[in-house]
Structures are given as C-alpha cells and as structure tokens.
Design a protein around this motif. Sequence first.
Motif, short mmCIF file in Angstrom:
data_model
loop_
_atom_site.label_atom_id
_atom_site.label_comp_id
_atom_site.label_asym_id
_atom_site.label_seq_id
_atom_site.Cartn_x
_atom_site.Cartn_y
_atom_site.Cartn_z
N GLN A 132 1.05 8.91 -1.53
CA GLN A 132 -0.13 8.49 -1.41
C GLN A 132 -1.05 9.93 -1.72
O GLN A 132 -0.67 10.86 -1.38
N THR A 192 -10.26 5.67 8.39
CA THR A 192 -11.02 5.46 6.96
C THR A 192 -12.16 4.66 7.39
O THR A 192 -12.48 3.65 6.63
N GLN A 216 -8.47 1.14 0.72
CA GLN A 216 -8.93 1.90 2.07
C GLN A 216 -10.14 2.65 1.81
O GLN A 216 -10.57 3.53 2.80
N ASP A 217 -10.14 3.14 0.44
CA ASP A 217 -10.95 4.49 0.00
C ASP A 217 -12.47 4.07 0.41
O ASP A 217 -12.86 2.76 0.28
N THR A 224 0.94 -1.36 0.20
CA THR A 224 -0.11 -0.06 0.15
C THR A 224 0.92 1.33 -0.05
O THR A 224 0.53 2.34 -0.55
N THR A 225 1.92 1.20 0.63
CA THR A 225 2.97 2.33 0.87
C THR A 225 4.17 2.40 0.04
O THR A 225 5.03 3.06 -0.01
N THR A 263 -7.34 -3.06 -4.26
CA THR A 263 -7.06 -1.78 -5.00
C THR A 263 -7.43 -1.97 -6.19
O THR A 263 -7.00 -3.10 -6.83
N PHE A 297 -5.00 11.80 -1.17
CA PHE A 297 -6.12 11.84 -0.67
C PHE A 297 -7.15 13.07 -0.95
O PHE A 297 -6.89 14.23 -0.58
N TRP A 348 -11.30 9.52 0.89
CA TRP A 348 -10.72 8.90 -0.42
C TRP A 348 -9.13 8.64 -0.44
O TRP A 348 -8.53 9.33 0.11
N VAL A 349 -8.82 7.34 -1.06
CA VAL A 349 -7.36 7.06 -1.03
C VAL A 349 -7.08 6.69 -2.59
O VAL A 349 -7.87 5.75 -2.92
N GLU A 350 -5.91 7.25 -2.96
CA GLU A 350 -5.69 6.86 -4.42
C GLU A 350 -4.25 6.65 -4.46
O GLU A 350 -3.27 7.35 -4.07
N HIS A 351 -3.70 6.02 -5.86
CA HIS A 351 -2.36 5.82 -5.96
C HIS A 351 -2.41 6.17 -7.57
O HIS A 351 -3.23 5.77 -8.18
#
Length: 490
Positions: free
Chosen positions: A36, A347, A103-104, A12-13, A84, A38, A43-46
């Motif tokens: 990361q 989240t 996590q979104d 994830t990171t 994801t 936000f 909201w969480v995006e890559h």
Amino acid sequence: MSQYILSIDQGTTSSRAILFDLEGHCRHSHQEEFAQHFPASGWVEHDPEDIWDSVQRTISRVMAEGCKPGDEVLAAGITNQRETTLLWDRQTGEPVYRAIVWQDRRTASFCESLKKQGAEPWVNAKTGLLIDPYFSATKIRWILDNVPGTRERADRGELAFGTVDSFLLWRLTGGRQHRTDATNASRTLLFNIHTQEWDPELLELFGIPASLLPEVMDSADEFGEITEAGALNGIRVRGVAGDQQAALFGQTCFEKGMAKSTYGTGCFLMLNTGEKALRSDHRLLTTVAYRVKGKPTYALEGSIFVAGAAIQWLRDGLRLIADACETEPLAQGTPVDHGVYLVPAFTGLGAPYWDPNARGAIFGLTRDTGIREIVTAGLQSVCYQTKDLQKAMERDGIRPVTLRVDGGMVANNWVMQFLADVLGAQVDRPSFVETTALGAAYLAGLQAGIYGSLDELAELWRCDRRFEPQMTKTDRDRLYDGWTRAVEKL
C-alpha cells in the motif's frame, strides 16, 4: 475428473484465486498481500503491476496445486475492489499512473466546489451516488489534470480507463477486451443507473472523454477468453461484479428486503430493493446490485471506509497486537461499557456522514485505559458504524431485521455477538464466509449454464451460526449514544 469454477478476488490489500466446485465449496485457494502506498495525507495508491503480478501468481499457484490431470475449469469470474481507478495506454497496456484507491481523498476540494455549484442533486438523481472523492470520476479527472500529457493522449483516444476488473480483463485477454459490468460502472459517477448507459452530461461535468470508457456488460455475461494466465488460458471470463455486489450475490440475497454486510478493509451494508432504484433521503447510496439477462436489480448501500483496516492499524501502526486473532480473547475479558470510543476516520467518514476531512480519534481515555480497552473499542467501532447505517435505512423506511454477514472479521464470535446486540437484530454467518469470491463464481456459473436459476443458487446457502441479540434496549441505546457523541466531537 473434477469440474470447477475459478474466482479471481482482487481486494484492497490482497489478491486471491479460489477454485470452487459446482456446489459452491472452496476446494483450493491462494492469497497474496501487496504493498500500500500513502504518498500524502489522505492519499492511497497501488502499483498496478503489483496488482497484476499478485493475480497471476495466485492463479498459477491454485491451478498447479488444485487441479489434477483431467480436471476441468468451466468458467472464471472476477470480483474487485470498487472505484479504484486506473488509466493505461491502449497500445502498450502500460499504466500512466499508480492506481488511485477508493479510500483516497485527494479530490475532496474539487468535490466541494461541485456541491457549491449545486450539482449534487442532479448527479444523485442520475447515479444514485453522492459527489465524493470515493468514486472514480474525480480520480480520473485528477490523473488527466496532473499527469503530464495524459489529457491530450485521452483526447486522441490513446488511453483507457478502468476499475480493477477492467484492467485485469484487459491484461488477461491480451488487450482484446475493454469491458466492465453494470455494478462497477454504477460506482464511477459517470453511469446513469436508470438508462444503464454512460451519461454524456456527467462526462461533461467531470471533463472526461467518452473514448476512455469500457463497454458495460451484464454481471453474468461473455467477457472474453483468457490468453495471458498460463494454465487458465482458453477459459472464458463469464462473471464480473464489484466486491460488495458479488458478496450480496454470494449470500444469495435475491429477494427484495434481504441484506448482507461485509467486513473486510471497509464495511458495506447492502439491501436488495428489487426492480426499484430506491432513492435515499439519508445519504445512503442507490446502486446496481447485479444485472442478469439485461435486467438490473437495485440495492441501497451504506459504505464505511474503515473496518478491518482499524484492526490492521492496531496491529501495524500501534503494535498493540501481533495478530488479529488476539482481539477476540482481549475483548472477551473487557466490559462492553469500558468508556473508550475509537472513531477510525483515517480517510474521512463514509455513510451517512460523508465527511472526507474527518480524521480518526480516541475518546474516553483515562489512567485505567490499556490495550484491552483500545482494542475492544476498535472492534466495537465496526459495529457502531453498522448501527449508523441501520439507523439511516430505518429513516428511509426500510429496516433489515436479519443480516447475513461475511468477510474476514466475521470469524470473530465476540464481534458478531456485539453486532447483534447493538443492532438489536439477528445476524447470520454462512458456512463459507468469503462470499465475495463465491458471488463471482456463481455469476460465472450462471452464465455458463451450470446453474439454471437464482432459485437454484439460493438452495446452496448454508448457515454456520446465528447470533441473536442479548443486550437490553436501554444498554444498547446508552452505548450507541456514547458513539454518536464521539463522532460529533470530530
């Protein structure tokens, strides 16, 4: 000449590449963090290109520094952050939107509408999952509904969906292979874990064209030949598993009743239930643990959204510490009953609560509260959340008495001892704690014929340290009662 298996661990990171020898020892590794994003609350995006670039760089670095002339890489394995979601153009390979991270929580309202329609019981019966933003299906739907032109392109068969493993395999093979494995498929809300197939009724419910979906393979299988990774070109990908299932495999939890808990960005407790897909009555997930030679093995899983991410927040958000290694001495000098509870619902809350709208809070602050108490409460929150999962499993009739642990946080001896204390259970830490990558290597080695059986793999597991509970049941119950009251106040 040395022989290796290369594991690609896309988390994830960060992304990592690790060279393992055939005895399962890490011989060389390289890791890179990536950004990361936000864009809104919850909201969480890559950026998919950040993921791909970091994977390419880690592979190149490990191959350049770890492989001498004459050395041989026999196979490659991939393990990945699960759920994801990515969609990309089948011709160009270009993503149509950023990757929406597990996590979104942006699809929470749509999930609630499906629950109100009464869809969750039959969805759970097919998938073993709950209707929640965590899983891939509603993320796919969001992209199709909110990125202009994507639904039309999907209906024409121009787009591909994949979790991160599928995206990497597509890129590594130059677009020749659009595949996933059964563990990753089982986390999409679109895969029937009993028939081991994509389910037409689920596709209809979520409004997702079947043309988007990858072919589902065994976890140990022939996924394709790498052509786009420099020194790794010509090597075949022979193992793929979602990160938590890969950790279970790396911990060699092959017998029914064996359990592992991984402490990375999130925390995931997984219990092998054998050939039976055990349905939980306490909001745990039923999932595919691994599939070998066409035969699925199932697991019961509790998913916690925030574990190591809470320590990241203490470091980067509050700036209470400069490095995670500072947390152990701070906790050692703090009484366990300091009265502060940090509930890291940044989240939402995962199992067994499944509350996507919950948000984090700190309870019990007084004028005497300082950095020590807040940092210690952050560490303890991970253990209390694990206790939540243990309690849910107990209510389902199964209690993991011994727990094999892995992930970055388990290097902290204070956390491991408190975990054993609050669980009232034995906690075993292996000699190599990054078992997610090891599991992908074991799967690839099994397919390549390097290992003849699961029993042979089980012989490779080694215990570094065993933590036995030292706390009285009275103290354990009192501390945990404070945690449950804190969660109720959210």
